[in-house]
Design an enzyme around this catalytic site. Structure first.
Site, PDB file in Angstrom:
ATOM      1  N   HIS A  57      40.290  46.345  41.403  1.00  0.00           N
ATOM      2  CA  HIS A  57      39.243  45.647  41.941  1.00  0.00           C
ATOM      3  C   HIS A  57      38.996  46.272  43.292  1.00  0.00           C
ATOM      4  CE1 HIS A  57      38.620  42.142  38.987  1.00  0.00           C
ATOM      5  NE2 HIS A  57      38.910  43.196  38.265  1.00  0.00           N
ATOM      6  N   CYS A  72      34.670  38.188  41.323  1.00  0.00           N
ATOM      7  CA  CYS A  72      36.064  37.364  41.145  1.00  0.00           C
ATOM      8  C   CYS A  72      35.877  36.050  41.403  1.00  0.00           C
ATOM      9  CB  CYS A  72      36.622  37.869  42.368  1.00  0.00           C
ATOM     10  SG  CYS A  72      38.329  37.146  42.792  1.00  0.00           S
TER      11      CYS A  72
HETATM   12 MG    MG Z   1      38.657  43.307  36.325  1.00  0.00          MG
END
Ligand code: MG
Length: 321
Positions: A218, A249
């Protein structure tokens, strides 16, 4: 316009496999309903751009992830395109049965390296999660379906902080013991750094030399592609990413999600590494996905174009600082 880039390093992998996760990991965080045929059309456009490996959807509770409740319908609409693998994320045997019945090309199971995250995400302990995997693995073997194991929070946990490398190895060993030979280290909340990538990949290679390693980063703290470079340096040739950088997220509202597929392809091509992807076609799909979800995506090459893409001088009024 394009020249063939010189290899950045001769000892890097010459070809990389990209696993596109946008329609699963990205779309699951999109609130407004995306119709099944729109999802199918995006997947077809991604295939046309040269991508061949997908985590296309998941078979989890429709109450938990309503956006992906059409997994079976989506796979039915796509069929089995030649040379393309459409895998599905499954949390339990029920999900695995549904994915097999729907014609998925592979199953992805997952356990967190951190106990707190596993409890929060799956509502059970790591031990309980692992114990349930044997039945999934047996069922998949019966259906001759490949299974890969993802390890969430492999580089850090939003609740516990550092995750010991031993905790990651323990999950990987448990996967290995039930016959899984491909493990994905997931940087669930963007806590990976190049040093941690090297440490974890080296430890896995030493402990389980016949386990193939994939990396799922990420870009939450801006290190996504730096971590890919560390992965390449450690010999890893499989990376997961999402078109446009789709995905958020849940623990850091507003933070960017998965590394962006176009930006990853751009980096790899500029390092002289083959991906089989047509970058301009992929950027066009990313812009289309922006239209579908109705907000800008964090991908950068989709906005700036490739480095040798020139503009007429009269089209630019002021110099960039
Ligand atoms: Mg992911």
């Amino acid at each position: 316009m394009n020249t063939t880039p010189r290899p950045y390093r001769e000892d890097f992998p010459h070809r990389v496999q990209i696993v596109e996760v946008g329609t699963r990991d990205g779309f699951q965080a999109v609130e407004g309903w995306i119709p099944t045929d729109t999802k199918a059309q995006i997947l077809k456009a991604l295939i046309a751009a040269g991508l061949r490996h997908f985590e296309a959807t998941s078979f989890v509770s429709p109450r938990a992830v309503p956006q992906l409740r059409d997994g079976a319908g989506l796979l039915a609409e796509l069929g089995v395109p030649e040379g393309v693998t459409l895998s599905a994320l499954v949390p339990n045997l029920r999900g695995a049965e549904a994915a097999i019945a729907a014609g998925a090309g592979g199953l992805v199971v997952f356990v967190s390296a951190s106990e707190s995250h596993n409890l929060k995400n799956l509502n059970r302990s790591r031990g309980e999660s692992l114990a349930a995997l044997q039945a999934i693995s047996d069922r998949a073997a019966e259906a001759r379906m490949p299974v890969q194991g993802a390890i969430a929070t492999a580089f850090g946990c939003p609740f516990e902080g550092d995750v010991p490398v031993a905790a990651v190895l323990k999950i990987a060993q448990a996967y290995h013991a039930i016959g899984i030979r491909r493990v994905t280290l997931g940087d669930t909340t963007g806590m990976a750094t190049p040093s941690l990538v090297r440490q974890r990949v080296q430890a896995l290679n030493a402990e389980l030399p016949d386990m193939e390693v994939a990396l799922h980063f990420h870009n939450t703290r801006g290190l996504g592609l730096a971590n890919v470079m560390a992965g390449l340096d450690a010999g890893v040739w499989i990376y997961e990413s999402s078109v446009g950088g789709l995905g958020g997220c849940p623990f850091a509202p507003g933070a960017t999600g998965n590394i962006c597929t176009e930006d990853l392809v751009y980096l790899l091509h500029e390092c002289g590494i083959e991906t089989g992807v047509d970058l301009d076609a992929l950027c066009a799909v990313a812009r289309q996905v922006e239209q579908v979800i109705g907000r800008p995506l964090p991908g950068q090459v989709m906005k700036a174009g490739q480095r040798l893409q020139t503009a007429p001088m009269e089209s630019v009024r002021t110099a960039c600082g």
